[in-house]
Design an enzyme around this catalytic site. Structure first.
Site, PDB file in Angstrom:
ATOM      1  N   HIS A 489     -19.876  -7.464 -34.416  1.00 15.61           N
ATOM      2  CA  HIS A 489     -18.846  -7.024 -34.459  1.00 15.61           C
ATOM      3  C   HIS A 489     -17.355  -7.241 -35.548  1.00 15.61           C
ATOM      4  CE1 HIS A 489     -16.442  -3.238 -32.886  1.00 15.61           C
ATOM      5  NE2 HIS A 489     -14.832  -3.986 -32.272  1.00 15.61           N
ATOM      6  N   GLU A 490     -16.883  -8.401 -34.327  1.00 19.27           N
ATOM      7  CA  GLU A 490     -15.789  -9.201 -34.030  1.00 19.27           C
ATOM      8  C   GLU A 490     -15.171  -9.786 -35.574  1.00 19.27           C
ATOM      9  OE1 GLU A 490     -13.092  -8.313 -32.317  1.00 19.27           O
ATOM     10  OE2 GLU A 490     -14.451  -7.599 -30.516  1.00 19.27           O
ATOM     11  N   HIS A 493     -13.648  -7.315 -37.953  1.00 14.63           N
ATOM     12  CA  HIS A 493     -12.524  -6.998 -38.220  1.00 14.63           C
ATOM     13  C   HIS A 493     -11.788  -8.478 -38.585  1.00 14.63           C
ATOM     14  CE1 HIS A 493     -11.937  -3.523 -34.762  1.00 14.63           C
ATOM     15  NE2 HIS A 493     -12.793  -4.737 -33.806  1.00 14.63           N
TER      16      HIS A 493
HETATM   17 ZN   LIG Z   1     -13.369  -3.786 -31.943  1.00 13.52          ZN
END
Ligand SMILES: [Zn+2]
Length: 695
Positions: A489-490, A493
């Site tokens: 997830h990170e 980003h």
């Molecule tokens: Zn997030």
């Protein structure tokens, strides 16, 4: 006397210059890729750097304001975009350290800087002459022949100023300034209380029998934590996630589970010096006042105006639509859990602190799967490489380990990110283990954003921070499935920041309820069976995760999704309730929260881990206030977007290129239009419901 004064001033000036001369934050960085020289940066450099950088930005803005020429995009908007670079640099380094590796000194600086910074920002945002110039350009924007990006940039500046109060009269401007300053102080205090309470010792165990049920790994980590805290021979559990969650999942001691669960949800609610209740009431009240000043009915109306959702009614309807199927599903989950409790010969009713423990048992029972079976396949280094490989297969980029770039802590690793053709794309730092000076959770941010003004291409410096399983004396970091997804997830980003490809970084602002699409979509690859076999390698044998375990994971895909969805939705409703207040009266937090949960009909077996007093997302900054729903809003987008890959090829390069171009590399004030460019149509909620088994 006058001469003396002059001499005195001169001495101060010289001393000042001396300080600055050795302040690495204020100098050119002669490091690889102009990365922050962490070896030289000391706590005492920040305060003078902040002051100097604010002064510098003020000068730059003054110059723009005092320019006699007719205001243009170039001499006003672009000039603003170029201004404040020093402050930006100092703030970003500080914010990274204060979040990931803080100490008392940094926290004091943060307290000291917050009100100064709020005032500084207001001085710019409420500068009438400056706004008049921006407005003059904005009013004739149709006739300026602006590009799409220039138009987006101009709109962002104009709306930011208006939303910061530029249209207010003098008296209201003063009111707004006071509110902003008070809010900034309250956020700092909230954050610091939150950190103190999360790191506090929650539970000290000194008898072997109280460790019943806990895996060796967890016991060992607790012993090491005790040693670090000067309590050798005991076992210490904190409220940091890697300590707290495994305890809740595995401890056979129901009374201890209750203690640690209650300690977790009571952070900031212990009527001591770290209590957050008063702060919250005040924050909520000030937000109402601020919204009203700016002519909005509620804080949520103010925030959502710039999101995809637009209005509180839309968010509430969206949440309610999901609440029903999720609650229905939760009720069958309760039955499953209660059945095991009875089967074990107990007669108690399932409570919130039992949920994680019995859910683990259901998982074992129904799917013959548990956390301990999976962890050996999720060594951090393998998982990280797996995430990098996914990025490589999709976008052709490579991550090259660099050992010549300075870091702020030995746990930090640095990678150079290269395009397929070898072009330098940016730098990526990973910092994954918990420590006392790190706040809880995981996040992605950057020391520098991409931009390309006047043909000067600035490459991004991106970092990811997490709180994943720490290596122990005899085992590497072995992550849970949940942590694996967070790492992917990170990185999502991170890719969003790395792929930035615009002239102005200020044109890449995207709505809060869109921003989790780039991150959440990566979780889909993390879980996909075809990808798992490539990175989930046993930490001792190097063998890939067996098909049998993958099948079990697939079968258990919908396991506990009712609970996960409901716990999350409850927090989202709570967030919305705090921010649709029209009345600035300070609320009784406990009463307010209870009413909020009663209203949606939260079942007693579930108590959300996000209680107001520890709800950092919405109270430790403006960040996610009336925006916590964004994760599930974006989940509709990510499930739908991933479907496009599923339908064709998991690593469809053409599709990936389109995703990168339309979604990741640029910003727009109409991200739905961007999404449609990638997907061909608006997202449907079906893919999400299917993924969670909530149809
Ligand atoms: Zn997030």
């Amino acid at each position: 006397m006058k001469k003396m004064m002059y001499l005195f001033a001169l001495i101060i000036l010289t001393v000042n210059c001396l300080v600055q001369a050795v302040n690495p934050l204020l100098q050119e960085w002669d490091t690889p890729f102009q990365t922050p020289p962490f070896d030289e940066i000391k706590n005492e450099h920040f305060m003078p750097a902040f002051l100097e950088a604010m002064k510098a930005e003020k000068c730059e803005v003054e110059e723009i304001v005092n320019n006699d020429e007719e205001p243009t995009l170039k001499n006003t908007i672009e000039a603003l975009e170029k201004s404040g670079k020093l402050l930006d640099r100092v703030s970003r380094v500080f914010s990274c350290l204060n979040g990931a590796n803080t100490n008392e000194e940094l926290q004091n600086i943060s307290k000291e800087v917050a009100p100064l910074r709020a005032k500084h920002d207001d001085d710019i945002n409420l500068n009438e002459k400056l706004f008049a110039k921006i407005k003059q350009i904005y009013d004739k924007k149709e006739n300026l022949g602006l590009t799409f990006e220039q138009n987006t940039l101009l709109e962002n500046y104009f709306l930011d100023f208006v939303r910061s109060g530029a249209n207010l009269n003098d008296e209201d401007k003063v009111k707004l300034r006071n509110i902003n300053e008070e809010l900034s102080n309250l956020y700092v205090k909230f954050k610091q209380n939150h950190l103190k309470q999360t790191n506090a010792i929650a539970l000290v165990i000194n008898r072997d029998e109280d460790l019943a049920g806990l895996p060796d790994r967890v016991v060992q980590a607790a012993a090491e934590m005790a040693r670090a805290r000067g309590m050798e021979g005991n076992w210490v559990f904190t409220l940091q996630k890697p300590s707290f969650i495994p305890f809740l999942m595995h401890s056979d001691k129901r009374n201890l589970r209750e203690i640690i669960f209650k300690a977790y949800i009571s952070r900031g609610n212990n009527n001591d010096e770290f209590d957050n209740k008063k702060l919250i009431s005040r924050i909520a009240s000030l937000r109402v006042k601020k919204a009203n000043l700016l002519d909005y009915k509620t804080h949520a109306d103010f925030v959502l105006e710039r999101n995809m959702a637009k209005k509180p009614e839309n968010v509430l309807k969206f949440l309610k639509d999901l609440w029903k199927p999720a609650l229905k599903r939760t009720k069958t989950e309760v039955e499953d859990l209660q059945e095991i409790i009875y089967r074990e010969g107990h007669d108690f009713k399932l409570q919130a602190w039992d949920w994680w423990y019995y859910a683990e048992k259901v998982k074992k029972d129904k799917y013959a799967l548990n956390d301990a079976m999976l962890r050996p396949y999720f060594k951090m280094q393998n998982v990280r490489k797996g995430a990098f490989d996914v990025a490589q297969k999709l976008y052709g980029i490579r991550f090259l380990k660099r050992n010549d770039i300075e870091v702020y802590h030995p746990d930090v690793d640095v990678f150079e990110v290269l395009e397929a053709d070898g072009t330098h794309l940016g730098i990526f730092y990973s910092d994954y283990y918990p420590r006392d000076g790190k706040r809880s959770g995981a996040w992605s941010s950057s020391f520098r954003s991409q931009s390309n003004i006047d043909g000067e291409f600035v490459t991004p410096l991106v970092y990811n921070v997490g709180n994943f399983a720490k290596p122990t004396a005899d085992k590497p970091s072995l992550m849970s499935m949940d942590e694996v997804e967070t790492l992917f997830h990170e990185l999502g980003h991170g890719l969003n920041s790395l792929f930035g490809n615009t002239i102005y970084s200020g044109s890449r602002r995207v709505p809060r309820d869109f921003v989790e699409l780039p991150s959440q979509i990566m979780e889909n690859w993390a879980r996909d069976p075809a990808v798992l076999t490539t990175y989930a390698l046993h930490y001792e044998t190097g063998k890939p995760i067996p098909q049998e375990l993958i099948d079990k994971l697939e079968k258990a895909k919908h396991f506990n999704q009712g609970f996960m969805t409901i716990e999350y939705l409850a927090a989202s409703f709570l967030d919305m309730d705090w921010h649709v207040l029209t009345d600035a009266t300070e609320q009784d937090v406990a009463k307010f929260e209870k009413e909020s949960m009663d209203k949606i009909g939260l079942i007693p077996e579930i108590e959300s881990r996000y209680q107001s007093t520890n709800f950092g997302h919405i109270f430790s900054s403006g960040g996610y206030s009336s925006g916590y729903y964004s994760y599930i809003w974006a989940a509709v987008l990510d499930a739908d977007a991933f479907q496009a890959f599923k339908e064709t090829d998991l690593f469809n390069k053409e599709l990936a290129a389109s995703f990168r171009k339309h979604v990741l590399s640029m910003g727009s004030n109409d991200m739905m239009a961007q999404y449609i460019k990638f997907r061909g149509c608006e997202p449907k909620v079906d893919a999400l419901l299917r993924r969670r088994g909530l149809e």
